[in-house]
Design an enzyme around this catalytic site. Sequence first.
Site, mmCIF file in Angstrom:
data_model
loop_
_atom_site.group_PDB
_atom_site.id
_atom_site.type_symbol
_atom_site.label_atom_id
_atom_site.label_comp_id
_atom_site.label_asym_id
_atom_site.label_seq_id
_atom_site.Cartn_x
_atom_site.Cartn_y
_atom_site.Cartn_z
ATOM 1 N N SER A 9 42.070 118.704 -58.877
ATOM 2 C CA SER A 9 42.711 119.880 -59.461
ATOM 3 C C SER A 9 44.214 119.829 -59.195
ATOM 4 O O SER A 9 44.663 119.919 -58.045
ATOM 5 C CB SER A 9 42.132 121.159 -58.860
ATOM 6 O OG SER A 9 42.887 122.245 -59.332
ATOM 7 N N HIS A 34 41.791 118.058 -63.631
ATOM 8 C CA HIS A 34 41.391 119.457 -63.786
ATOM 9 C C HIS A 34 42.658 120.312 -63.757
ATOM 10 O O HIS A 34 43.451 120.258 -62.806
ATOM 11 C CB HIS A 34 40.437 119.858 -62.655
ATOM 12 C CG HIS A 34 39.907 121.249 -62.775
ATOM 13 N ND1 HIS A 34 38.821 121.581 -63.563
ATOM 14 C CD2 HIS A 34 40.318 122.413 -62.199
ATOM 15 C CE1 HIS A 34 38.583 122.881 -63.466
ATOM 16 N NE2 HIS A 34 39.485 123.416 -62.656
ATOM 17 N N MET A 38 46.269 130.124 -65.160
ATOM 18 C CA MET A 38 46.012 131.513 -64.721
ATOM 19 C C MET A 38 47.066 132.448 -65.296
ATOM 20 O O MET A 38 48.246 132.090 -65.320
ATOM 21 C CB MET A 38 46.081 131.594 -63.198
ATOM 22 C CG MET A 38 45.179 130.611 -62.484
ATOM 23 S SD MET A 38 45.415 130.755 -60.702
ATOM 24 C CE MET A 38 44.356 129.422 -60.134
ATOM 25 N N HIS A 67 40.890 124.494 -67.461
ATOM 26 C CA HIS A 67 40.132 125.664 -67.013
ATOM 27 C C HIS A 67 41.004 126.903 -67.227
ATOM 28 O O HIS A 67 41.964 127.128 -66.494
ATOM 29 C CB HIS A 67 39.789 125.454 -65.523
ATOM 30 C CG HIS A 67 39.095 126.609 -64.873
ATOM 31 N ND1 HIS A 67 38.964 126.711 -63.504
ATOM 32 C CD2 HIS A 67 38.485 127.703 -65.382
ATOM 33 C CE1 HIS A 67 38.299 127.821 -63.209
ATOM 34 N NE2 HIS A 67 38.006 128.443 -64.333
ATOM 35 N N MET A 69 41.788 130.579 -66.920
ATOM 36 C CA MET A 69 41.473 131.832 -66.225
ATOM 37 C C MET A 69 42.387 132.888 -66.818
ATOM 38 O O MET A 69 43.329 133.369 -66.171
ATOM 39 C CB MET A 69 41.697 131.652 -64.716
ATOM 40 C CG MET A 69 40.583 130.844 -64.069
ATOM 41 S SD MET A 69 41.067 130.127 -62.492
ATOM 42 C CE MET A 69 41.812 128.614 -63.081
ATOM 43 N N MET A 138 31.838 128.500 -60.514
ATOM 44 C CA MET A 138 32.888 128.780 -59.535
ATOM 45 C C MET A 138 32.252 128.950 -58.158
ATOM 46 O O MET A 138 31.402 129.831 -57.966
ATOM 47 C CB MET A 138 33.656 130.054 -59.903
ATOM 48 C CG MET A 138 34.496 129.962 -61.171
ATOM 49 S SD MET A 138 35.625 128.563 -61.228
ATOM 50 C CE MET A 138 36.622 128.828 -59.750
ATOM 51 N N GLY A 143 41.362 131.983 -58.800
ATOM 52 C CA GLY A 143 42.707 132.531 -58.620
ATOM 53 C C GLY A 143 43.556 131.736 -57.637
ATOM 54 O O GLY A 143 44.773 131.719 -57.758
ATOM 55 N N PHE A 144 42.895 131.080 -56.707
ATOM 56 C CA PHE A 144 43.648 130.372 -55.671
ATOM 57 C C PHE A 144 42.937 129.090 -55.248
ATOM 58 O O PHE A 144 41.711 129.048 -55.231
ATOM 59 C CB PHE A 144 43.822 131.260 -54.426
ATOM 60 C CG PHE A 144 44.485 132.569 -54.739
ATOM 61 C CD1 PHE A 144 45.867 132.672 -54.757
ATOM 62 C CD2 PHE A 144 43.720 133.692 -55.048
ATOM 63 C CE1 PHE A 144 46.484 133.887 -55.069
ATOM 64 C CE2 PHE A 144 44.331 134.903 -55.376
ATOM 65 C CZ PHE A 144 45.712 135.002 -55.387
ATOM 66 N N GLY A 145 43.736 128.094 -54.879
ATOM 67 C CA GLY A 145 43.177 126.902 -54.263
ATOM 68 C C GLY A 145 42.995 127.157 -52.765
ATOM 69 O O GLY A 145 43.461 128.174 -52.236
ATOM 70 N N GLY A 177 35.863 124.712 -56.553
ATOM 71 C CA GLY A 177 36.317 125.549 -55.443
ATOM 72 C C GLY A 177 35.733 125.145 -54.104
ATOM 73 O O GLY A 177 34.511 125.112 -53.934
ATOM 74 N N GLY A 178 36.593 124.765 -53.187
ATOM 75 C CA GLY A 178 36.153 124.455 -51.825
ATOM 76 C C GLY A 178 35.302 123.206 -51.699
ATOM 77 O O GLY A 178 34.558 123.062 -50.723
ATOM 78 N N GLY A 198 40.682 120.225 -55.228
ATOM 79 C CA GLY A 198 42.129 120.437 -55.207
ATOM 80 C C GLY A 198 42.703 120.102 -53.854
ATOM 81 O O GLY A 198 43.174 118.988 -53.609
ATOM 82 N N SER A 199 42.659 121.073 -52.934
ATOM 83 C CA SER A 199 43.254 120.887 -51.602
ATOM 84 C C SER A 199 42.703 119.658 -50.890
ATOM 85 O O SER A 199 43.453 118.942 -50.231
ATOM 86 C CB SER A 199 42.971 122.093 -50.708
ATOM 87 O OG SER A 199 43.084 123.263 -51.431
HETATM 88 C C1 DX5 Z 1 40.479 128.188 -58.414
HETATM 89 C C2 DX5 Z 1 40.669 126.992 -59.316
HETATM 90 C C3 DX5 Z 1 40.257 125.717 -58.695
HETATM 91 C C4 DX5 Z 1 41.113 125.303 -57.528
HETATM 92 C C5 DX5 Z 1 40.266 124.489 -56.595
HETATM 93 O O1 DX5 Z 1 40.734 129.323 -59.128
HETATM 94 O O2 DX5 Z 1 39.889 127.150 -60.485
HETATM 95 O O3 DX5 Z 1 40.219 124.666 -59.648
HETATM 96 O O4 DX5 Z 1 42.235 124.552 -57.922
HETATM 97 O O5 DX5 Z 1 40.978 124.271 -55.442
HETATM 98 P P1 DX5 Z 1 40.300 123.886 -54.057
HETATM 99 O O6 DX5 Z 1 39.580 122.584 -54.292
HETATM 100 O O7 DX5 Z 1 41.470 123.777 -53.150
HETATM 101 O O8 DX5 Z 1 39.352 124.990 -53.713
HETATM 102 ZN ZN ZN Z 2 39.579 125.353 -61.800
#
Ligand code: DX5
Ligand code: ZN
Length: 220
Positions: A9, A34, A38, A67, A69, A138, A143-145, A177-178, A198-199
């Site tokens: 991501s 990805h 947002m 994606h 949002m 999800m 909304g956040f990584g 996510g996560g 992502g992270s």
């Molecule tokens: C959250 C995003 C995810 C996010 C995942 O709203 O849709 O794609 O980037 O990030 P991580 O892997 O850090 O949870």
């Molecule tokens: Zn996403």
Amino acid sequence: MSSKLIAPSVLAADFANLQRDVEMVNASDADWFHIDIMDGVFVPNISFGMPVLQAISKHAKKTIDVHLMIVDPDRYIKTFAELGSDILTVHYEACTHLHRTLQAIKAEGMKAGVALNPHTNVSLLEDTINDIDLVCIMSVNPGFGGQSFIENTYNKVKQLKELITRKGASTQIEIDGGVTNKNAKQLVDAGADVLVAGSYVFKSKTQEETIKDLKAIANS
Ligand code: DX5
Ligand code: ZN
């Protein structure tokens, strides 16, 4: 069994070195980019928009998985097709006429995805699953990584896999996510096809290695 895919991501990339990070993904074992869009309305955060996606598309050599949002995503389907999106995912919760939206995405030559928030039951896709190329479950609230993984996700993946099999659909299951090396195997065992990370990828000091390891775990 077809191989399981990894989708880094870009939300977690270093935006001041975006080309470098895109090239890292190009050179890695990752399968998709990805891209999280947002709007600050559907989710309480604003990520980036069209000009940034255009810059990413210029360098990206792999499938672009967008994606959305955002509220009322129908307004931008054509625009995202023009920007090079291969897959366009809208939120179930943001679509009053989901079936129409899916047809509109496909009419623009893209694959159509539907994302489900953690509170949205997979049974709500009973009547549309055969029209959906990808369901994005999800595993955090969007909304956040960098948030922690919601454990109920495994149950949802199993329920969705059962629905897809029962309906004879060819829908792919994506988890967002996560995602880390800790839950990847269990997610794939439950029925996941695509893991977004992502992270876990971008905060790593050895990003390409991390992608390689995650892909190996997912395909073990
Ligand atoms: C959250 C995003 C995810 C996010 C995942 O709203 O849709 O794609 O980037 O990030 P991580 O892997 O850090 O949870
Ligand atoms: Zn996403």
